[in-house]
Motif scaffolding. Structure first.
Motif, short mmCIF file in Angstrom:
data_model
loop_
_atom_site.label_atom_id
_atom_site.label_comp_id
_atom_site.label_asym_id
_atom_site.label_seq_id
_atom_site.Cartn_x
_atom_site.Cartn_y
_atom_site.Cartn_z
N PHE A 284 65.06 72.97 -0.33
CA PHE A 284 63.64 72.61 -0.06
C PHE A 284 63.11 72.81 -0.69
O PHE A 284 63.63 73.33 -1.61
N THR A 285 62.16 71.98 -0.63
CA THR A 285 61.40 71.24 -2.22
C THR A 285 59.96 72.85 -1.66
O THR A 285 59.67 73.00 -2.99
N TRP A 286 59.35 72.26 -0.98
CA TRP A 286 58.08 72.47 -0.50
C TRP A 286 58.48 74.03 0.41
O TRP A 286 58.68 73.59 1.84
N LEU A 287 57.64 74.58 0.44
CA LEU A 287 56.92 75.40 1.28
C LEU A 287 55.66 75.70 1.23
O LEU A 287 54.56 76.03 0.95
N LEU A 288 55.73 75.40 3.06
CA LEU A 288 54.01 75.35 3.34
C LEU A 288 53.63 76.46 4.50
O LEU A 288 54.26 76.84 5.57
N PRO A 289 52.86 77.47 4.00
CA PRO A 289 52.76 78.43 4.87
C PRO A 289 52.04 78.51 5.68
O PRO A 289 50.82 77.72 5.55
N GLY A 290 51.41 79.31 6.56
CA GLY A 290 49.91 79.07 7.47
C GLY A 290 48.82 80.00 6.41
O GLY A 290 48.25 79.32 6.27
#
Length: 384
Positions: A284-290
Motif C-alpha cells: 500500500f502507498t497511502w495510510l488513512l487512519p481515523g
C-alpha cells in the motif's frame, strides 16, 4: 496549517527496559505543561489558517486552540465554517469527507467513489451537505465500520441509502447500545476474526489474490477486539484507530495509551500484515487512519517497501509495555485534564496531589510513562 507535534516526545523502552524520550523543537508558549502536543509552525497563509481551523474542530478533546492576532481576526472570521471546502480528494477516487462527528470522537471518515455505489469508511456527522455529496458521487453501497468507536449514525446513513450493507467486526457488535456506542446488532455483515484476508462479505481470499483484489478486509484485533482494516486496490489502507503515522517517529505507529483490548494482540495483528508484505502479497502507498493525519509513504509502494514500513512498526510495538487501558480508567483521566475545574478533576487531584502528573495515578502503571508530565512519585496513591 499550524504543524502540531508531540511536545515531549513519545516514550520508548531501551535495551534495559528504561523509558527514553526525545524532545522536539516546538514553539515556546504553544503548549501547556503536560500537553501531548505543541506547534512546530504557525499558519502563514489563508490556506494554512483554514487547515488549522479544521484541525481545531477535529480534535475530540479540544486540545488545540486557534487565537489569531487582532490584525487578522477579521479575515479569520470571514473564513466561514471549518469544513466549508470539504470533502477533499486525497488521490484518484478516494475522498476525506471532513465534517467529523463528536459522537464518533471526531474520527476522519473517508469515501471511495465507485460505479454502482461507493464505500463509506466510518461515519461523519450527518448533514444534507454530506448526503448530497455522497449522492452526487454515486451513492453508498457499503458502510465499512473499522471498530466500535466509529459506529454512531450508522442507522441514519443506512436509511438514507437503502440497500447499502454495513460491515463491522463481530467482536465489536453491540446488541443493546450504551452511552458510548449505538446498538449494532442489525449490521448486515459481521466479520469473524480470521488470520487471512477476506472479501467485504467475509469470504476468504487467498494471500496470492491480494494483488488483484479491488477491496480486501483484514481482521486486526487489538485496539478493540473487532477492529478491521480495508485495503483498496493495493494502494490505500484504511486503518481506523488501529494504526496511524507518527511524524516524529518517522514511521507507522499505534496508540498504546488508547489500546482498549490487548497490546500484545494488536502487535500480533500488525505482525500478520508484515508477514503478508514480506511474502510479496501486501502493498500500500497511502495510510488513512481515523485519528492522525493521512500519509503517503515513501518508496515505490511495492511489497518490499510495505514490509520495511511494517517491520519498523512491529519492532516499535514490541518495545512497549503489554496490557490494555480500561475505559473506566481512561475516561476520568481525560476528563480530569480537559475539565480541570470539574468536581471529578478536583477529586482526582485530591488523591494524587496537586501539580503536574497528579491525575496519572488513574491509569494503569504500564502506560503512565506515555503521559508527558508523568512523575513516578505521583504513583503512590494508586492501588490498582
Amino acid at each position: 496549517m499550524a504543524e502540531v507535534s508531540p511536545a515531549h516526545g513519545e516514550p520508548t523502552r531501551g535495551e534495559r527496559g528504561d523509558v527514553e524520550r526525545r524532545g522536539l523543537a516546538v514553539l515556546e508558549g504553544s503548549y501547556d505543561e503536560g500537553s501531548f502536543t505543541g506547534v512546530l509552525r504557525q499558519p502563514r497563509s489563508q490556506a494554512d489558517l483554514e487547515a488549522a481551523r479544521a484541525a481545531v474542530a477535529s480534535c475530540p478533546v479540544h486540545a488545540l486552540r486557534l487565537s489569531p492576532p487582532a490584525a487578522r481576526a477579521r479575515s479569520a472570521g470571514a473564513l466561514g465554517a471549518p469544513f466549508r471546502t470539504w470533502p477533499r480528494r486525497i488521490e484518484d477516487d478516494v475522498w476525506a469527507l471532513g465534517h467529523p462527528s463528536d459522537k464518533n470522537f471526531n474520527a476522519t471518515a473517508y469515501f471511495i467513489e465507485r460505479p454502482g455505489g461507493g464505500v463509506l469508511v466510518d461515519l461523519p456527522r450527518p448533514s444534507e451537505a454530506v448526503f448530497r455529496f455522497l449522492e452526487e458521487h454515486g451513492g453508498v453501497r457499503w458502510i465499512f465500520l473499522t471498530h466500535r468507536d466509529s459506529v454512531r449514525h450508522h442507522a441514519e446513513f443506512a436509511a438514507r441509502f437503502p440497500g447499502c450493507r454495513r460491515i463491522l467486526g463481530a467482536a465489536d457488535v453491540n446488541l443493546r447500545g450504551d452511552e458510548h456506542n449505538e446498538a449494532t446488532g442489525d449490521v448486515e455483515v459481521q466479520l469473524r476474526d480470521r488470520p487471512g484476508p477476506m472479501t467485504l462479505e467475509g469470504a476468504p481470499l487467498a494471500d496470492a489474490e491480494l494483488a488483484g483484489a479491488e477491496l480486501a478486509v483484514f481482521s486486526q484485533p487489538g485496539h478493540t477486539a473487532g477492529s478491521i482494516c480495508l485495503l483498496y486496490r493495493g494502494r490505500f489502507l484504511f486503518t481506523g484507530d488501529h494504526l496511524a503515522y507518527s511524524r516524529r517517529l518517522g514511521h507507522i505507529t499505534a496508540f498504546r495509551l488508547q489500546c482498549w483490548d490487548d497490546w500484545e494482540r494488536q502487535t500480533r495483528s500488525v505482525r500478520r500484515l508484515a508477514a503478508l508484505a514480506e511474502a510479496g502479497h501486501l502493498r500500500f502507498t497511502w495510510l488513512l487512519p481515523g485519528h492522525g493525519e493521512w500519509h503517503r509513504l515513501e518508496g515505490d509502494g511495492g511489497a518490499r517497501a510495505t514490509a520495511s514500513e511494517l517491520q519498523r512498526t512491529v519492532a516499535w510495538m514490541e518495545r512497549q509495555a503489554p496490557g490494555h487501558v480500561p475505559r473506566h480508567r481512561f475516561v476520568p483521566w481525560v476528563q480530569s485534564r480537559t475539565s480541570p475545574r470539574s468536581l471529578l478533576a478536583r477529586a482526582v487531584r485530591a488523591i494524587g496531589g496537586e501539580g503536574p502528573g497528579s491525575e496519572v495515578w488513574v491509569l494503569p502503571r504500564a502506560v503512565r510513562a506515555h503521559v508527558p508530565d508523568h512523575r513516578p512519585e505521583k504513583d503512590a496513591p494508586a492501588l490498582l
